[in-house]
Design a protein around this motif. Structure first.
Motif, PDB file in Angstrom:
ATOM      1  N   PHE A 595    -105.068  -0.335 -50.043  1.00  0.00           N
ATOM      2  CA  PHE A 595    -105.053   0.634 -51.138  1.00  0.00           C
ATOM      3  C   PHE A 595    -103.647   0.792 -51.721  1.00  0.00           C
ATOM      4  CE2 PHE A 595    -104.049   5.150 -52.060  1.00  0.00           C
ATOM      5  CZ  PHE A 595    -104.738   5.289 -53.260  1.00  0.00           C
ATOM      6  N   GLU A 600    -106.244   0.124 -57.553  1.00  0.00           N
ATOM      7  CA  GLU A 600    -107.418   0.089 -58.428  1.00  0.00           C
ATOM      8  C   GLU A 600    -108.589  -0.659 -57.783  1.00  0.00           C
ATOM      9  OE1 GLU A 600    -104.906  -3.510 -59.447  1.00  0.00           O
ATOM     10  OE2 GLU A 600    -104.630  -1.443 -58.789  1.00  0.00           O
ATOM     11  N   ASN A 601    -108.301  -1.544 -56.796  1.00  0.00           N
ATOM     12  CA  ASN A 601    -109.353  -2.331 -56.157  1.00  0.00           C
ATOM     13  C   ASN A 601    -109.962  -1.650 -54.936  1.00  0.00           C
ATOM     14  OD1 ASN A 601    -107.180  -4.452 -57.265  1.00  0.00           O
ATOM     15  ND2 ASN A 601    -109.224  -5.341 -57.473  1.00  0.00           N
ATOM     16  N   ARG A 603    -109.490   1.898 -53.907  1.00  0.00           N
ATOM     17  CA  ARG A 603    -109.574   3.360 -53.807  1.00  0.00           C
ATOM     18  C   ARG A 603    -110.978   3.802 -53.406  1.00  0.00           C
ATOM     19  NH1 ARG A 603    -106.803   7.855 -55.230  1.00  0.00           N
ATOM     20  NH2 ARG A 603    -108.051   9.715 -55.631  1.00  0.00           N
ATOM     21  N   GLU A 604    -112.003   3.305 -54.070  1.00  0.00           N
ATOM     22  CA  GLU A 604    -113.375   3.718 -53.770  1.00  0.00           C
ATOM     23  C   GLU A 604    -113.784   3.288 -52.365  1.00  0.00           C
ATOM     24  OE1 GLU A 604    -115.226   5.731 -55.557  1.00  0.00           O
ATOM     25  OE2 GLU A 604    -113.496   5.880 -56.914  1.00  0.00           O
ATOM     26  N   ARG A 605    -113.341   2.113 -51.968  1.00  0.00           N
ATOM     27  CA  ARG A 605    -113.686   1.629 -50.615  1.00  0.00           C
ATOM     28  C   ARG A 605    -113.029   2.493 -49.557  1.00  0.00           C
ATOM     29  NH1 ARG A 605    -115.664   0.673 -46.725  1.00  0.00           N
ATOM     30  NH2 ARG A 605    -116.187  -1.298 -45.669  1.00  0.00           N
ATOM     31  N   ILE A 607    -112.182   5.711 -49.977  1.00  0.00           N
ATOM     32  CA  ILE A 607    -112.883   7.005 -50.004  1.00  0.00           C
ATOM     33  C   ILE A 607    -114.162   6.924 -49.180  1.00  0.00           C
ATOM     34  CG2 ILE A 607    -114.186   8.563 -51.508  1.00  0.00           C
ATOM     35  CD1 ILE A 607    -112.106   8.016 -53.694  1.00  0.00           C
ATOM     36  N   GLU A 608    -114.864   5.839 -49.302  1.00  0.00           N
ATOM     37  CA  GLU A 608    -116.104   5.639 -48.542  1.00  0.00           C
ATOM     38  C   GLU A 608    -115.846   5.699 -47.040  1.00  0.00           C
ATOM     39  OE1 GLU A 608    -119.043   1.868 -47.700  1.00  0.00           O
ATOM     40  OE2 GLU A 608    -118.249   2.097 -49.737  1.00  0.00           O
ATOM     41  N   ASP A 611    -114.936   9.257 -45.919  1.00  0.00           N
ATOM     42  CA  ASP A 611    -116.125  10.107 -45.816  1.00  0.00           C
ATOM     43  C   ASP A 611    -116.816   9.921 -44.464  1.00  0.00           C
ATOM     44  OD1 ASP A 611    -115.685  11.143 -48.310  1.00  0.00           O
ATOM     45  OD2 ASP A 611    -117.106   9.813 -49.334  1.00  0.00           O
ATOM     46  N   SER A 616    -110.656  13.627 -46.173  1.00  0.00           N
ATOM     47  CA  SER A 616    -110.522  13.302 -47.587  1.00  0.00           C
ATOM     48  C   SER A 616    -109.427  12.268 -47.768  1.00  0.00           C
ATOM     49  CB  SER A 616    -110.187  14.557 -48.394  1.00  0.00           C
ATOM     50  OG  SER A 616    -108.865  14.979 -48.112  1.00  0.00           O
TER      51      SER A 616
END
Length: 645
Positions: A595, A600-601, A603-605, A607-608, A611, A616
């Protein structure tokens, strides 16, 4: 009665006879153990030769090193180094020797064992170690190796968990069974750690199945290849162009050398040496394709430096690096004192177990001194000594003479036919030779390959070559986009299983491996430990030594947080829970590193994954920044480990 490999009858006919201590131990094990135990005597484990290895399916393994030493000739110095009193020389400690065999089982020999140990450190207890001193009593061992160090808590703890000493009077059924119970090789219930899969991995190493003639896929050897394979000329040098089948011929010649050696030795050992460790599996595959019947266990395939390390351990030679030596000089020191020291092996020549034949691949990478003592000290003079190589692949800059490699074999056989002649890569390689190495080497002549015209038309060669100059400094992202794009667009009907990535820096590969897996959520097969595995190794060490390290606040912080989130309402955590918790930390840290470099590549991974752990992404970022200095030091240690690999 225990099942012996090889049988006691075969052991009695060995060319190198078992020592009095070894025979005494074998006879004792025959009478003491039932047929649920397997006893392996002097198994050849790719260079390692432990004296005795006991294995019991479902329970575990024990390595026993046997010493017929008179202990009055030895003492221990202040560093617990073994000193041979008659000449005050240092000999390798039998404790270090047997531990080296154990560590190599994990690090080199047994499939999946290292990864299992890193994920769950209890797997390290699957293999136990002991030393049997044939000429000493339990009382003498106690007085020499235990009592003088009763106040050394670290040493006593080490012995408790890692080592047993057996005197001659300790070879009685009651004491020995108690020792096996202590190491859980005899227990009320089987060990869930020593699974059937792991047992089979050990079994394949210790007693590989015989390769049958029907299992081979016959090659159509050329006449020139046949001349080399079936020649009875013991010393040969084979020089061949790339793609000429040198390694194919090497494997076939090794089998013929084995067959001839049977007339001299009923259990021949054939040594196949490489320089690059990555060639081991390639040579093994070539050997499996030979259309003959032979036992795979008779062929030892190993790279040069691992071989010398193993032989030094087999010979009880201590390998030491002077304290404070500059890292830049360590390689030269090891070459002078060990890897290239002919005198060292000359002093121990009567103890060396010779191989019935020696074949060396990629000989252009070898120093001349290495060739000399491999030939003179490790090869039976009646056996084959065959060298394979190509001077134009001399990437390490070894000395040449008249545009050829300098070896200790005079005659040269040449393989000029390139079986890759229908591939475009051949022309690229030949053009590279002419333009870059034309003044240094003779350019390969493929005139034997014949014409490529068909009714006046140029034959369409297979494959394609696409040179891409990556202007972007971020090679990892560019490499991923190229490879992933080829897969998704089915370029040339490419399957992911058909893609291999080669390079020369392990750091780049480890990062690319993680990038690829987390970006596309697909597994790949890497020859290197993953970044998560390296993190786990460090986390396990910190967890084990937490009370001795003042800089573990970060570790306690995240561990306590994850305990509350992952194990709600649990007051007690089992070892499996702790391992699972550390695996989550390793994944979080790996994703965080990705990250930081590619926000940009990933961040979502990230966050997953946060979780899943009940944390957070903002909290994780704040945590990493708060402990940035300490974790940077951890990463430096981490990087050093990667470089050493």
């Amino acid at each position: 009665m225990a099942i012996f490999y090889p049988s006691l009858e075969k052991i009695s006919k060995f060319k190198v006879s078992a020592t009095a201590g070894e025979w005494t131990l074998l006879e004792f094990l025959k009478n003491c153990l039932d047929d649920s135990f397997e006893v392996y005597f002097n198994p050849f484990l790719n260079g390692d030769r432990p004296d005795v290895l006991i294995m019991r399916k479902g329970y575990g393994v024990m390595i026993i090193e046997v010493k017929d030493w008179n202990l009055s000739n030895f003492c221990l110095n202040e560093k617990k180094k073994w000193i041979y009193i008659p000449n005050y020389s240092i000999v390798k400690s039998p404790i270090d020797q047997v531990l080296k065999y154990k560590n190599n089982l994990y690090d080199l020999h047994v499939e999946d064992l290292l990864q299992m140990k890193i994920r769950d450190f209890r797997h390290f207890n699957i293999v136990a170690c002991a030393v049997y001193f044939h000429c000493a009593s339990q009382y003498e061992l106690e007085n020499m190796l235990i009592k003088p160090y009763k106040d050394d808590k670290k040493y006593q703890s080490f012995l408790t968990y890692n080592m047993d000493f057996i005197g001659k009077d300790g070879l009685n059924e009651e004491d020995f069974i108690n020792l096996l119970k202590k190491r859980r090789i005899v227990a009320k219930y089987p060990s869930w750690l020593f699974t059937d899969v792991l047992y089979e991995n050990f079994k394949r190493l210790l007693s590989p199945a015989e390769h049958l003639k029907a299992e081979g896929k016959p090659y159509k050897y050329s006449d020139k290849q046949k001349n080399i394979i079936y020649s009875t000329n013991l010393e040969q040098r084979v020089r061949g162009v790339f793609g000429s089948g040198k390694t194919t011929v090497l494997a076939a010649r090794a089998v013929q050398a084995y067959k001839r050696a049977l007339s001299r030795n009923n259990t021949p050992r054939i040594l196949i040496l490489t320089y690059n460790i990555t060639l081991k599996n390639f040579i093994h595959d070539k050997l499996n394709r030979v259309d003959e019947t032979f036992p795979l266990e008779s062929f030892i395939i190993i790279n040069y430096h691992q071989f010398i390390n193993a032989e030094l351990n087999n010979l009880n030679i201590e390998m030491e690096i002077p304290e404070g030596m500059d890292k830049a000089h360590i390689s030269d020191y090891l070459e002078k004192m060990y890897y290239g020291n002919v005198q060292l092996f000359n002093e121990h020549k009567n103890q060396i177990v010779k191989y019935d034949a020696v074949l060396i691949d990629e000989i252009q990478d070898y120093h001349r001194s290495w060739m000399e003592f491999i030939k003179n000290f490790f090869r039976d003079p009646q056996g084959d000594y065959v060298l394979f190589g190509d001077v134009k692949q001399n990437i390490y800059g070894q000395p040449t003479l008249q545009k050829d490699v300098v070896t200790n074999v005079r005659s040269v056989n040449e393989l000029k036919y390139c079986f890759r002649s229908d591939f475009k890569v051949r022309d690229l390689a030949q053009s590279f030779q002419k333009n870059v190495f034309g003044d240094k080497y003779d350019t390969d002549d493929f005139s034997e390959n014949g014409s490529y015209d068909f009714f006046g038309q140029q034959q369409q060669k297979e494959g394609y070559i696409n040179y891409m100059y990556l202007q972007d400094k971020d090679h990892i992202r560019s490499l991923y986009n190229i490879i992933r794009g080829n897969i998704l667009n089915k370029a040339g009907n490419i399957s992911p299983n058909d893609i291999t990535i080669l390079g020369f820096t392990t750091g780049l590969f480890r990062t690319f491996d993680a990038y690829y897996r987390y970006a596309c959520r697909e597994k790949n097969n890497s020859m290197l430990e993953t970044i998560e595995t390296m993190y786990m190794s460090n986390l396990n060490y910190i967890g084990k030594n937490n009370d001795k390290n003042p800089n573990t606040g970060w570790f306690n912080n995240i561990t306590e947080h994850l305990k509350k989130k992952l194990f709600i309402k649990r007051t007690t955590l089992y070892d499996t829970d702790i391992i699972k918790l550390r695996q989550h930390i390793a994944i979080l840290f790996t994703l965080y590193d990705l990250f930081v470099s590619y926000p940009e590549n990933f961040r979502e991974r990230l966050i997953e994954e946060c979780d899943k752990c009940g944390i957070s992404i903002d909290a994780l970022i704040a945590f990493r920044k708060h402990y940035e200095e300490i974790l940077t030091q951890l990463k430096k240690k981490f990087i050093i480990q990667i470089i050493r690999v």
